[in-house]
Write a protein that holds these residues in place. Structure first.
Motif, short mmCIF file in Angstrom:
data_model
loop_
_atom_site.label_atom_id
_atom_site.label_comp_id
_atom_site.label_asym_id
_atom_site.label_seq_id
_atom_site.Cartn_x
_atom_site.Cartn_y
_atom_site.Cartn_z
N ARG A 239 -0.77 -4.22 2.83
CA ARG A 239 -0.69 -4.73 1.47
C ARG A 239 -2.09 -4.83 0.89
O ARG A 239 -3.08 -4.84 1.62
CB ARG A 239 0.00 -6.10 1.42
N VAL A 240 -2.16 -4.94 -0.44
CA VAL A 240 -3.45 -5.01 -1.10
C VAL A 240 -3.37 -6.02 -2.24
O VAL A 240 -2.34 -6.14 -2.91
CB VAL A 240 -3.89 -3.62 -1.61
N TYR B 74 -11.04 -4.42 4.16
CA TYR B 74 -10.00 -4.90 5.07
C TYR B 74 -10.67 -5.39 6.35
O TYR B 74 -11.28 -4.61 7.07
CB TYR B 74 -8.99 -3.80 5.38
N ALA C 253 -8.08 1.95 3.12
CA ALA C 253 -7.67 0.69 3.74
C ALA C 253 -6.37 0.85 4.50
O ALA C 253 -6.19 0.27 5.59
CB ALA C 253 -7.53 -0.39 2.67
N ARG C 254 -5.45 1.63 3.97
CA ARG C 254 -4.17 1.85 4.65
C ARG C 254 -4.39 2.59 5.97
O ARG C 254 -3.78 2.25 6.99
CB ARG C 254 -3.23 2.65 3.75
N LEU D 22 0.82 -1.20 0.00
CA LEU D 22 0.00 0.00 0.00
C LEU D 22 0.86 1.26 0.00
O LEU D 22 0.46 2.29 -0.52
CB LEU D 22 -0.95 -0.01 1.20
N ALA E 100 -5.48 -6.10 2.50
CA ALA E 100 -6.77 -5.61 2.06
C ALA E 100 -7.03 -6.08 0.64
O ALA E 100 -6.13 -6.60 -0.04
CB ALA E 100 -6.80 -4.08 2.12
N GLY E 101 -8.25 -5.88 0.17
CA GLY E 101 -8.60 -6.23 -1.20
C GLY E 101 -9.28 -5.07 -1.90
O GLY E 101 -9.92 -4.23 -1.25
N VAL E 102 -9.11 -4.99 -3.21
CA VAL E 102 -9.85 -4.04 -4.05
C VAL E 102 -10.81 -4.83 -4.92
O VAL E 102 -10.43 -5.86 -5.49
CB VAL E 102 -8.89 -3.20 -4.92
N SER F 31 -12.77 -0.99 -1.54
CA SER F 31 -11.70 -1.70 -0.84
C SER F 31 -12.30 -2.32 0.41
O SER F 31 -13.33 -1.88 0.91
CB SER F 31 -10.53 -0.79 -0.49
N ALA G 232 -4.19 -1.61 7.10
CA ALA G 232 -3.68 -2.58 6.12
C ALA G 232 -2.32 -2.12 5.59
O ALA G 232 -2.04 -0.92 5.51
CB ALA G 232 -4.66 -2.73 4.97
N CYS H 32 -7.55 2.55 -1.71
CA CYS H 32 -6.36 1.98 -1.06
C CYS H 32 -5.92 2.83 0.11
O CYS H 32 -5.49 2.32 1.15
CB CYS H 32 -5.22 1.84 -2.07
#
Length: 247
Positions: free
Chosen positions: A214-215, A171, A207-208, A98, A179-181, A169, A212, A204
């Motif tokens: 990483r994504v 998390y 989520a950060r 991220l 996390a995911g997109v 996103s 989180a 992103c």
């Protein structure tokens, strides 16, 4: 790392089902979700024909038009063939730090907004707006961004801004920090204007801020070009299988 992608995808489908009035359940070693993306079997490590048929029976009883299976390419799919499933589209997993996707101190793009409610969907798509209930959960686990083809501060005398795309996103606070997109798309007439990059960075960033580090995401071939330019790398593949039922 592919296993992390599968975990996040499964958690996203479970959360959507549980929050939006659907259902998720385990049938032995199989994990099923029945939510806004339909009835899906999520990344089984092995497949038993009887167990798959049981899931199909549930789909028929609920009036579903199809059943999807998300599968690691290393899993024997013969049970799916026996049950009438057909091989579908490929899953292209990509991942990034991220910190690489979200520029520290960078200006937010005024054409993109994080939202918890929306009036952008109507007609046959009106039900999509209900998904934003996910953004109002406490603690926050999902973020939705909408893109418009004009800045958010347009003057009333100017032509109204137009809805141009969206992204999510998610998390779940997992110890892996991943996390995911999901469901990211810019409508064709508004592409090549930087809106995809702005949407990606906006969700992103959310989520950060939630913790989180990483994504991951599942990219289309076209979308992978954008994701690579934003720091993503391809880490593996999967495959979907589909059974279309008589309505």
């Amino acid at each position: 790392m592919v296993a992390d992608c599968e975990r996040v995808q499964t958690s996203w489908f479970r959360t959507q089902a549980d929050v939006l009035g659907g259902e998720s359940w385990d049938d032995g070693a199989l994990t099923w979700t029945d939510g806004p993306d339909g009835l899906n079997l999520m990344f089984p490590r092995e497949l038993d024909t009887a167990a798959v048929r049981h899931g199909v029976q549930i789909a028929l009883a609920r009036g579903r038009s199809s059943v999807g299976v998300w599968l690691n390419t290393g899993v024997d799919a013969s049970a799916l063939r026996e049950c009438g499933f057909e091989r579908g589209w490929a899953i292209r997993w990509m991942a990034a730090s991220l910190a690489a996707v979200v520029a520290d101190g960078g200006d937010r793009d005024g054409r993109v907004e994080l939202q918890t409610t929306t009036l952008d969907y109507e007609g046959e798509h009106a039900d999509y707006g209900d998904r934003l209930r996910l953004t109002r959960q406490e603690p926050s686990v999902a973020w939705y961004a909408a893109a418009y083809n004009r800045p958010a501060d347009v003057r009333p005398s100017d032509r109204p801004r137009r809805f141009a795309g969206r992204a999510w996103s998610f998390y779940d606070g997992g110890a892996d920090g991943i996390a995911g997109v999901f469901d990211m798309e810019v409508w064709p007439r508004f592409r090549r204007r930087g809106l995809g990059t702005a949407l990606l960075r906006t969700v992103c960033s959310a989520a950060r801020e939630a913790g989180a580090s990483r994504v991951v995401l599942n990219a289309t071939e076209e979308g992978s070009l954008l994701y690579r330019s934003c720091g993503f790398t391809t880490i593996g593949e999967g495959i979907t299988w589909w059974l279309h039922l008589n309505s």
